[in-house]
Write an enzyme that holds these catalytic residues in place. Structure first.
Site, PDB file in Angstrom:
ATOM      1  N   GLU A 286       0.825  -1.213   0.000  1.00 48.82           N
ATOM      2  CA  GLU A 286       0.000   0.000   0.000  1.00 48.82           C
ATOM      3  C   GLU A 286       0.858   1.262   0.000  1.00 48.82           C
ATOM      4  OE1 GLU A 286      -3.190   0.369  -0.408  1.00 48.82           O
ATOM      5  OE2 GLU A 286      -3.760  -1.734  -0.307  1.00 48.82           O
TER       6      GLU A 286
ATOM      7  N   ARG B 170      -9.555   3.748  -7.659  1.00 50.61           N
ATOM      8  CA  ARG B 170      -8.843   3.594  -6.387  1.00 50.61           C
ATOM      9  C   ARG B 170      -9.879   3.643  -5.282  1.00 50.61           C
ATOM     10  NH1 ARG B 170      -4.449   1.380  -7.855  1.00 50.61           N
ATOM     11  NH2 ARG B 170      -3.841   1.598  -5.694  1.00 50.61           N
TER      12      ARG B 170
ATOM     13  N   ASN C 282       1.087   3.831  -3.133  1.00 47.89           N
ATOM     14  CA  ASN C 282       0.748   5.251  -2.960  1.00 47.89           C
ATOM     15  C   ASN C 282       1.852   6.148  -3.505  1.00 47.89           C
ATOM     16  OD1 ASN C 282      -1.728   4.798  -1.802  1.00 47.89           O
ATOM     17  ND2 ASN C 282      -1.114   5.355   0.270  1.00 47.89           N
TER      18      ASN C 282
END
Length: 147
Positions: free
Chosen positions: A46, A105, A50
């Site tokens: 994650e 997303r 990002n």
């Protein structure tokens, strides 16, 4: 500090798996449970995603750096980019908030990271970049079997 690693790579989505594999190998010496390993890989995935998607817009030019330190049974990781930065960290960390709705997303990245990490910190400055730092304590299978 018992051990330390640093990995830097170009901001391409395909390199997210490289980061996951590297940190998985790094924490393997702690003999983590399957759940701990899965949670740890998810946090790294994650944070790196990002940086690549939001920090650099997948430009293939920026550099993402993953730095991990092991002290006893605690592993701390910092994922750093020098991308766009986050103008409002508090807002970005709200569940379902996303700046990339057009890319489907979900806006759950920070929420997932917070739920799996023992500690999560996000530092960011617009135009300078972002550092996501987290730590997780591992309860090794070896220690469980000895108890």
């Amino acid at each position: 500090m018992d051990n330390e690693m640093t990995l830097s790579f170009v901001a391409l989505s395909e390199n997210e798996s490289l980061a996951r594999i590297a940190v998985t190998s790094f924490v393997a010496q702690l003999d983590p449970t399957i759940d701990e390993l899965s949670e740890f890989k998810t946090i790294v995935s994650e944070a790196v995603s990002n940086a690549i998607i939001h920090g650099y817009d997948e430009d293939g030019k920026g550099i993402v750096t993953v730095h991990a330190v092991r002290e006893g049974d605690v592993v701390s990781v910092a994922v750093k980019d020098q991308g766009k930065g986050i103008p409002d960290i508090k807002k970005a960390m709200e569940p379902l908030f996303t700046t990339k709705a057009d890319m489907e997303r979900s806006g759950m990245g920070f929420t997932i990271m917070e739920s799996f990490a023992d500690h999560l910190q996000v530092e960011s400055e617009p135009g300078v970049g972002t550092v996501v730092t987290f730590s997780k304590k591992f309860h090794s299978m070896k220690m469980t079997q000895i108890s």
